[in-house]
Design a protein around this motif. Sequence first.
Motif, PDB file in Angstrom:
ATOM      1  N   CYS A   1       0.828  -1.210   0.000  1.00  0.00           N
ATOM      2  CA  CYS A   1       0.000   0.000   0.000  1.00  0.00           C
ATOM      3  C   CYS A   1       0.863   1.261   0.000  1.00  0.00           C
ATOM      4  N   ASN A   2       0.242   2.388  -0.310  1.00  0.00           N
ATOM      5  CA  ASN A   2       0.908   3.671  -0.094  1.00  0.00           C
ATOM      6  C   ASN A   2       0.676   4.058   1.378  1.00  0.00           C
TER       7      ASN A   2
ATOM      8  N   HIS B   1      -0.897   0.586  -3.695  1.00  0.00           N
ATOM      9  CA  HIS B   1      -0.005   1.442  -4.480  1.00  0.00           C
ATOM     10  C   HIS B   1      -0.263   1.226  -5.977  1.00  0.00           C
TER      11      HIS B   1
ATOM     12  N   ASP C   1       6.824   1.520  -0.647  1.00  0.00           N
ATOM     13  CA  ASP C   1       8.159   2.116  -0.822  1.00  0.00           C
ATOM     14  C   ASP C   1       9.205   1.354  -0.009  1.00  0.00           C
TER      15      ASP C   1
ATOM     16  N   SER D   1       6.432   1.327 -10.547  1.00  0.00           N
ATOM     17  CA  SER D   1       6.158   1.560  -9.128  1.00  0.00           C
ATOM     18  C   SER D   1       6.982   2.715  -8.578  1.00  0.00           C
TER      19      SER D   1
ATOM     20  N   SER E   1       5.630   6.425  -7.229  1.00  0.00           N
ATOM     21  CA  SER E   1       5.978   7.001  -5.926  1.00  0.00           C
ATOM     22  C   SER E   1       6.645   8.361  -6.073  1.00  0.00           C
TER      23      SER E   1
ATOM     24  N   THR F   1       3.924  10.938  -7.465  1.00  0.00           N
ATOM     25  CA  THR F   1       2.789  11.202  -6.591  1.00  0.00           C
ATOM     26  C   THR F   1       3.232  11.829  -5.273  1.00  0.00           C
ATOM     27  N   ALA F   2       4.269  11.270  -4.652  1.00  0.00           N
ATOM     28  CA  ALA F   2       4.722  11.807  -3.367  1.00  0.00           C
ATOM     29  C   ALA F   2       5.170  13.264  -3.519  1.00  0.00           C
TER      30      ALA F   2
END
Lengths: 148, 148, 148, 148
Positions: free
Chosen positions: A41-42, A48, B15, B54, B58, B61-62
Motif C-alpha cells: 500500500c501507499n 499502491h 516504498d 512503481s 511514488s 505522486t509523493a
Amino acid sequence: MPRVSKAIPLHEAFDGTLGLVFDPTAPDEVCAVVEVRDGLCNPFGIVHGGVYSSIAESVATASTIYRVHSDDRRSAIGSTNHTSLLRPISEGATHASGRVLHAGRTSWTWDVEFRDNERRLCATCRVTVAIRGYTSPPAADGSHDEPA
Amino acid sequence: MPRVSKAIPLHEAFDGTLGLVFDPTAPDEVCAVVEVRDGLCNPFGIVHGGVYSSIAESVATASTIYRVHSDDRRSAIGSTNHTSLLRPISEGATHASGRVLHAGRTSWTWDVEFRDNERRLCATCRVTVAIRGYTSPPAADGSHDEPA
Amino acid sequence: MPRVSKAIPLHEAFDGTLGLVFDPTAPDEVCAVVEVRDGLCNPFGIVHGGVYSSIAESVATASTIYRVHSDDRRSAIGSTNHTSLLRPISEGATHASGRVLHAGRTSWTWDVEFRDNERRLCATCRVTVAIRGYTSPPAADGSHDEPA
Amino acid sequence: MPRVSKAIPLHEAFDGTLGLVFDPTAPDEVCAVVEVRDGLCNPFGIVHGGVYSSIAESVATASTIYRVHSDDRRSAIGSTNHTSLLRPISEGATHASGRVLHAGRTSWTWDVEFRDNERRLCATCRVTVAIRGYTSPPAADGSHDEPA
C-alpha cells in the motif's frame, strides 16, 4: 526461455514479493490474485498504483513467454505498460484478469483488468510485449531491445 | 494529506518493500535509488518492469502531494502511468530522476527516467497525477476519482 | 459547453476533415465510421496511426461532454490518449466503437476499438477525459488544465 | 521502404491534410510545424487532441524509417503512441520537436514535444516505433505486426 546468467525461483522473485498467485482454473483468461497487505500500500493505506502495473506486467509477459516458447521456442519481454487507476482498494484482494487483444509475430498486446472483492473495476492496464527469437535473448547483450 | 482511516509508516508501505530511498540533495529534480536484489527481479534475473512503474508512481505522486499540500492543503493521487522498458538491469542499482512537465490546477504531468550504474537510460515513465481538494480526499468515498 | 471565443461547425472542424460519421443506432456503445481515402493515409497507402488516435479522441471527448453537460452542465476535455496500432487498413473503412470503463466525478476513462470491413481488430485506444465544472471552462484562461 | 501496392505523394497523404512542414535546419532534433486552422480544431476552436498524436506519429515514424532504411534497408512502423494534452492552442501554430530516447534493433522510442508561438509546452507524446526487416514489410500480409 531467454539465455540467462541467473535463474531466480518464482517465489523469491518479484512475483513472490507481491504475493502473486495465478489461478489455473480460468479457461479463457489469465487470472491471478494478490491479497492486500500494508507492504503493498501507499502510506494512506490504499494499494499502491505500481502494484497494478507490476501484476499486469507479470500476467502479460509470463503468459506470452509460456505460449510462444511452447509453440516455437521464441521468448518475450515487456515493451510498454499503460496503467489507468480508477478506484482504490484498501482491503481484501485485487483480482487480475488478462486477455490477449493481438498475438502477432513480433508483439502481443494485452488488456489486464483489476477488480476488488466486490468485483468493481479498480484499474486497467494495456501491456505490449515484444517477441524475441530464441537466438536473440533479451539478456544476451544487456538490452531489452538489442541495440543495432 | 488525504483523510484516511489508516496511516502506514513509509518503511512498512510499498516504498519500503521496494527499498526506495529518496536523494534530498538533487536541486531541480526528484531523485531516488533502488538497489537491485532478487526480490525485485523477474525469474530471468533482470529487474521486473513493474518496479520501474512503481518507483515512478511514488516519485511523481509523493512529490506532487508534498508540493500541493504545502501550498494550499490540496492532495493528489495517481491517474495514469505509461512506462517504456528500454534496457534491462541485472545488477547494481536503478537510479530514478523525475521532473515536472506540467503543474496545473487539476493535474500534474511528470517524466521519470531510470538509469543503471553506468548512467545508461533503461526505462522511462510518464505519470499523470490528479489534484484533489482537501475536502475531497481520495479515500473518503472509496474512489480514486470520486464518482458523480 | 465550455465558454469559447469561437464555435466551429462540426463539418468544418477536425471531425469534418477526418470525415467522421457517428452512428446513432448503437445502443450501448458510441460508434462511428471513417471511410479510407488517400488524405488519411501515410505515403505507403495505409491509414495513418494518428487517424485512430484522432477518432478515439473525438468519440470519447464528444460523448463525455454530451453526457456530463446534459446531466449537470459540466464540461470535459481530453487528458491522455494511449493508442496501440495492431493491423493496418488500406481500403474500405475503419469502424470505431467506444465504451466507458469509468465515469467518475473528475475523469472518465474510455476504450475505443477499431475494426476494418472484415471486423478484424486493427487498433485500440485508451482515452482519459478530464471533467471540468461549467465555471472553469478549458478555454477560459488558455489552458487544458487550468494552472494553479 | 516497405513493399507497397500503392505510394501516395506526401502532400496528398495525411501529412498534407495536416499541413505538416518539416524544418530541415534543426541539427539535433526532428522539428516540424503545423499552422492552426479551423479544420484542425475541435468545435470549441482549440486544436484537436488527435492532431498532436498525428504529428508525433509522423515525426517519429518518418524519421525512424529514414534512418534505418539509410543504414541497412530495414523499415519501421508505429506501435504505440501515448499523448498527454497539457495546454490548448487556439491560434498561431504548433511547433513539434522530436528526439530519440532509444534506438534499438527492434524498436525505437521517441519523445515529441509541442509548443505554441510563445514557446509554452502544450502537449507531449511518447511514440514507440517497431523496426521491420526489408523482407517483412508491414503492408505485405495486411498486418502492422505480422501474425505468427
